[in-house]
Design an enzyme around this catalytic site. Structure first.
Site: not given
Ligand code: BDR
Ligand code: CA
Length: 306
Positions: A10, A15, A39, A124, A165-166, A237-238
Site C-alpha cells: 500500500d 512500501d 496508507n 506490507t 496499523f496493518n 518497516h516494510d
Molecule cells: C506499517 O503501516 C504502514 O503505515 C506502513 O507502510 C507499514 O506497512 C507500519 O505500521
Molecule cells: Ca505498508
C-alpha cells in the site's frame, strides 16, 4: 541464490522503499505487485505503485489493484504519516502504463499457481487481498514458497496502544491469514523500530545521487513524531520484510503462536504472541543486525539508476 517474490503493498513511504529494494537487489526477482487500500486510498496506493514502476524501471512487472477497504468495519488510512498522496513530498511523473486487467486476488493466485513452491509472498499492507485470495483458493498456502508480512508486534501498537496499523486496518483479514495453516513470518514493530533512519543514515542516502536526493531521503524523512521526546528517525518497516527474504542471516527469529484480537474494546487488532506455544503458526523476527541491515539495503538501492 535468487528469490522470486510477489509484493502485496500500500505505497506508502516505506512500501515504496521496499519496492526499490526488491527491484535493486540482484538476488531478488520481483515477479508481480498487488495493491491494497491502506496508507491512503486504493486509488492512491495503485497510482503510486504505477508511478514507481516507471520511475524505477521495472516495466515488465504486472501490477494489479485489489481491495479498497477491509473485510468488515471502517476503512482507515495513515495519511497523517505518509502525506495526502502516500509518498510524502515526493511527486513522480504520471504513469503511462496501466494496471493488469485481472484483480489483485487473481494475480496472487495465478502467479503462485504457475510456479508452486518457488514464489515468496510478501505483504506490507493490510491483509485484505491475502485473506480474499485464501478464501477463493486455499491452495495458495501450499503454493507460496514462504509468506512474510510486515505487521503486528509483541509489545505495543503504533495506531492504538495495542495495535499496529496493518493489522488494525483489517483485523478480520489478519486473523484469517494467521489461521490459514501456513507459517506466517511476522516482521512486527518490535523488529522494525530497531533500525531507524538517524542523521548518519540520511547522509548516506544522499550519496545515492538523484535517487537518494529526490526519492530515498525524502521518503525516509517525511514523517516525524512530535509526541515522541526520544524521536531519532522514521522506521522503514516494510523494507525489513523484503530484506528478511534476501538476508535472513541479518535477523534473529523465534517460533510463536500469533492470534489476532477481534473483540477487545481497546485492543481490537492487537497481535497476541505466545512464544511458549506448543502449536506455533508463525516465525517472529526479534532482532536485526542494524549495521548489516543498512549496509545491505544501501548497496541494493545503489544498483538502481533513475
Ligand atoms: C506499517 O503501516 C504502514 O503505515 C506502513 O507502510 C507499514 O506497512 C507500519 O505500521
Ligand atoms: Ca505498508
Amino acid at each position: 541464490m535468487t528469490f522470486s517474490l510477489l509484493l502485496d503493498c500500500d505505497p506508502g513511504l516505506d512500501d515504496a522503499l521496499a519496492l526499490l529494494l526488491a527491484h535493486g537487489d540482484p538476488n531478488l526477482d520481483l515477479v508481480a505487485v498487488t495493491t491494497v487500500g491502506g496508507n491512503v486510498s486504493l486509488e492512491g496506493t495503485t497510482r503510486n505503485a504505477l508511478q514507481l514502476r516507471e520511475y524505477l524501471g521495472f516495466h515488465d512487472v504486472p501490477i494489479a489493484a485489489g481491495a479498497a477497504g477491509p473485510l468488515t468495519g471502517p476503512t482507515r488510512d495513515a495519511a497523517e504519516v505518509h502525506g495526502a498522496s502516500g509518498l510524502g513530498n515526493v511527486t513522480l511523473p504520471a504513469a503511462v502504463l496501466a494496471t493488469s486487467d485481472i484483480s489483485a486476488v487473481d494475480l496472487i493466485i495465478q502467479t503462485l499457481q504457475a510456479a508452486p513452491g518457488t514464489i515468496h509472498l510478501v505483504a506490507t499492507g493490510p491483509l485484505t487481498n491475502i485473506a480474499l485470495a485464501l478464501a477463493k483458493e486455499p491452495r495458495i498456502v501450499e503454493w507460496a514458497a514462504s509468506f512474510i508480512i510486515m505487521g503486528g508486534s509483541y509489545t505495543r501498537g503504533n495506531t492504538t496502544p495495542a495495535a499496529e496499523f496493518n493489522i488494525y486496518a483489517d483485523p478480520d483479514a489478519a486473523a484469517a491469514v494467521f489461521a490459514a495453516g501456513w507459517t506466517v513470518v511476522m516482521v512486527g514493530l518490535d523488529l522494525t523500530l530497531q533500525a531507524v533512519v538517524h542523521a548518519g543514515i540520511v547522509e548516506r542516502m544522499h550519496t545515492l545521487g538523484t535517487l537518494g536526493v529526490d526519492l530515498v531521503a525524502p521518503l525516509a524523512t517525511f514523517w516525524t513524531n512530535p509526541l515522541d521526546d526520544e524521536w531519532d528517525g522514521q522506521a522503514l518497516h516494510d523494507v525489513c520484510a523484503v530484506a528478511y527474504l534476501a538476508r535472513p542471516d541479518l535477523f534473529t527469529t523465534k517460533p510463536a503462536r500469533v492470534e489476532v484480537e477481534l473483540t477487545g474494546t481497546f485492543t481490537r487488532g492487537a497481535t497476541v504472541v505466545d512464544f511458549h506455544s506448543a502449536a506455533p503458526n508463525a516465525i517472529v523476527l526479534t532482532k536485526v543486525d542494524v549495521e548489516g541491515f543498512w549496509d545491505y539495503v544501501h548497496e541494493a538501492w545503489a544498483n538502481v539508476n533513475v
